[in-house]
Design an enzyme around this catalytic site. Structure first.
Site, PDB file in Angstrom:
ATOM      1  N   HIS A  31      -2.466  -1.060  -3.507  1.00 32.96           N
ATOM      2  CA  HIS A  31      -3.581  -0.132  -3.344  1.00 32.96           C
ATOM      3  C   HIS A  31      -3.314   1.116  -4.182  1.00 32.96           C
ATOM      4  O   HIS A  31      -2.373   1.855  -3.912  1.00 32.96           O
ATOM      5  CB  HIS A  31      -3.749   0.261  -1.875  1.00 32.96           C
ATOM      6  CG  HIS A  31      -4.085  -0.895  -0.986  1.00 32.96           C
ATOM      7  ND1 HIS A  31      -3.821  -0.889   0.361  1.00 32.96           N
ATOM      8  CD2 HIS A  31      -4.671  -2.092  -1.242  1.00 32.96           C
ATOM      9  CE1 HIS A  31      -4.227  -2.027   0.893  1.00 32.96           C
ATOM     10  NE2 HIS A  31      -4.748  -2.774  -0.069  1.00 32.96           N
TER      11      HIS A  31
ATOM     12  N   MET B  60      -0.206   1.202   5.168  1.00 29.03           N
ATOM     13  CA  MET B  60      -0.971   1.516   6.365  1.00 29.03           C
ATOM     14  C   MET B  60      -2.084   0.502   6.552  1.00 29.03           C
ATOM     15  O   MET B  60      -2.632  -0.021   5.592  1.00 29.03           O
ATOM     16  CB  MET B  60      -1.578   2.914   6.253  1.00 29.03           C
ATOM     17  CG  MET B  60      -2.181   3.420   7.560  1.00 29.03           C
ATOM     18  SD  MET B  60      -3.068   4.982   7.369  1.00 29.03           S
ATOM     19  CE  MET B  60      -4.632   4.404   6.721  1.00 29.03           C
TER      20      MET B  60
ATOM     21  N   ASP C 199      -4.580  -4.683   5.970  1.00 30.73           N
ATOM     22  CA  ASP C 199      -4.959  -5.512   4.832  1.00 30.73           C
ATOM     23  C   ASP C 199      -3.825  -6.472   4.506  1.00 30.73           C
ATOM     24  O   ASP C 199      -2.667  -6.068   4.375  1.00 30.73           O
ATOM     25  CB  ASP C 199      -5.276  -4.626   3.619  1.00 30.73           C
ATOM     26  CG  ASP C 199      -5.818  -5.424   2.446  1.00 30.73           C
ATOM     27  OD1 ASP C 199      -6.422  -6.490   2.677  1.00 30.73           O
ATOM     28  OD2 ASP C 199      -5.641  -4.973   1.298  1.00 30.73           O
TER      29      ASP C 199
ATOM     30  N   SER D 152       0.855  -1.186   0.000  1.00 30.90           N
ATOM     31  CA  SER D 152       0.000   0.000   0.000  1.00 30.90           C
ATOM     32  C   SER D 152       0.892   1.237   0.000  1.00 30.90           C
ATOM     33  O   SER D 152       1.711   1.405  -0.897  1.00 30.90           O
ATOM     34  CB  SER D 152      -0.960  -0.018   1.193  1.00 30.90           C
ATOM     35  OG  SER D 152      -1.894   1.040   1.099  1.00 30.90           O
ATOM     36  N   THR D 153       0.797   2.094   1.013  1.00 32.52           N
ATOM     37  CA  THR D 153       1.558   3.344   1.040  1.00 32.52           C
ATOM     38  C   THR D 153       3.059   3.076   0.911  1.00 32.52           C
ATOM     39  O   THR D 153       3.623   2.299   1.677  1.00 32.52           O
ATOM     40  CB  THR D 153       1.291   4.102   2.341  1.00 32.52           C
ATOM     41  OG1 THR D 153      -0.102   4.217   2.532  1.00 32.52           O
ATOM     42  CG2 THR D 153       1.929   5.485   2.313  1.00 32.52           C
TER      43      THR D 153
END
Length: 374
Positions: A214, A307, A310, A188-189
């Site tokens: 993401h 973050m 998930d 993600s991030t």
């Protein structure tokens, strides 16, 4: 009695020349009590005047503006007074390229300009904005607050939080079950740069690779195309029904869940609509669960910077099914959220720095290939 820093809302400054976008973001940010929109500027020059007395915690920055474009302003900010930045981008070829350049320059996240035509789109847009702002605050950044502070603010809760059950029911796998080798990655991030490091370091000829990053709808195709220019692997956006082959890495489209199904000695891609899982679509939990069910001990999986949590449940299921699991270490993560959650569940066999992950994956796959020789 003054409020503690931890209880203070995150101060956000929006910079976008579109009046309609400023109005839309104002309304969406207002739905989260943990966020405080302290200003909305039509261009960087106005924003600089707003920031003379007090700096925001996060900038929401449009890239296409008439008096000064967002990339130029981002370069100036990062060189003179760094701040956590979330980029707001319209999907166009030039917009996609500018977005990836912004990430390279230090932006934490990219948001697509929101569509709020339906109540569902509005709810999802509010969640995406809330999560992106918090991810930027939690990122390893010179002006970022501590992870404790950002986490304490708490993400906005909009509707029910779904698990992977809504897309793919959980089933038990037979002890010792092992399908053909496959590699699964989730991020993600900070993941766009992390995946670039990992995928560029992997040799050609490895088992097929499935990736969830993401990212907004449409941007994943541009992301895959960029990686395909620099990797020895063939990297592409996943298509429903395609059969995965060695030396190919597929990336889930930015608005659909990616499921792998066993098809004899091969794996076939399924793309699913449906609710967000663990606040995301695509969800790492969905991919990892499908790989646990299809490949069992034949899988190698890694969870990278991001973050939230998930992928943690899916990695636990992979671990229980006999897959070999790997997590990026805290020191090399932009946000040590998703790997931390997986480690805390006892779902990780090995923790490694970002620079070592490709080497670890290659060594493990090669080791398993040698075991399979007669």
């Amino acid at each position: 009695m003054p409020r503690s820093e931890i209880s203070d809302p995150i101060r956000v400054l929006l910079i976008d020349d579109s009046a309609s976008i400023r109005i839309a973001f104002k309304k969406l940010i207002a739905e989260d009590p943990g966020l405080d929109l302290i200003g909305a500027a039509p261009d960087p020059f106005v924003a600089v005047e707003m920031m003379r007395d007090s700096l925001p915690d996060v900038l929401l920055l449009d890239l296409e503006m008439p008096r000064m474009d967002g990339l130029t302003f981002l370069r100036k900010i990062m060189s003179q007074r760094p701040l956590p930045v979330v980029v707001i981008s319209a999907f166009t070829k030039s917009g996609s390229e500018a977005s990836f350049k912004a990430l390279e320059l230090g932006a934490a996240e990219v948001l697509a300009k929101p569509s709020v035509a339906t109540p569902e789109e509005r709810r999802e847009a509010a969640v995406r904005i809330s999560d992106a702002i918090r991810a930027a605050v939690q990122s390893r950044h010179p002006r970022a607050r501590t992870t404790q502070t950002a986490a304490a603010a708490g993400p906005i809760q909009v509707g029910e939080r779904h698990t992977a059950d809504v897309i793919l029911p959980r089933i038990a796998t037979a002890p010792g079950f092992s399908g053909p080798p496959v590699i699964a990655l989730g991020a993600s991030t900070g993941g766009t740069e992390a995946l670039k490091v990992v995928l560029e370091a992997l040799p050609s000829g490895l088992p097929p690779i499935a990736v969830v990053q993401h990212m907004p709808q449409h941007f994943t195709r541009a992301f895959a195309d960029r990686l395909n220019l620099t990797c020895r692997l063939h990297v592409k956006e996943a298509e429903t029904g395609e059969v995965l082959t060695p030396g190919v890495a597929v990336i889930a489209p930015g608005h659909r869940h990616l499921v792998l199904r066993r098809s004899g000695k091969l794996y076939r891609v399924e793309l699913h609509d449906g609710p967000c899982v663990a606040r995301h679509r695509p969800s790492v939990d969905v991919l990892f669960r499908s790989v646990a069910q299809a490949a069992g001990g034949g899988a190698v999986a890694a969870i990278l910077t991001g973050m939230g949590d998930d992928g943690a449940q899916g990695m636990a299921e992979l671990h229980q099914a006999g897959a070999w699991t790997l997590a990026q270490d805290e020191a090399s993560c932009v946000v040590y959220g998703m790997p931390r959650a997986a480690v805390e569940r006892g779902a990780v066999d090995r923790v490694a720095t970002l620079g070592d992950i490709a080497r670890e994956i290659t060594a493990r796959v090669t080791r398993e290939d040698r075991k399979a020789l007669p």
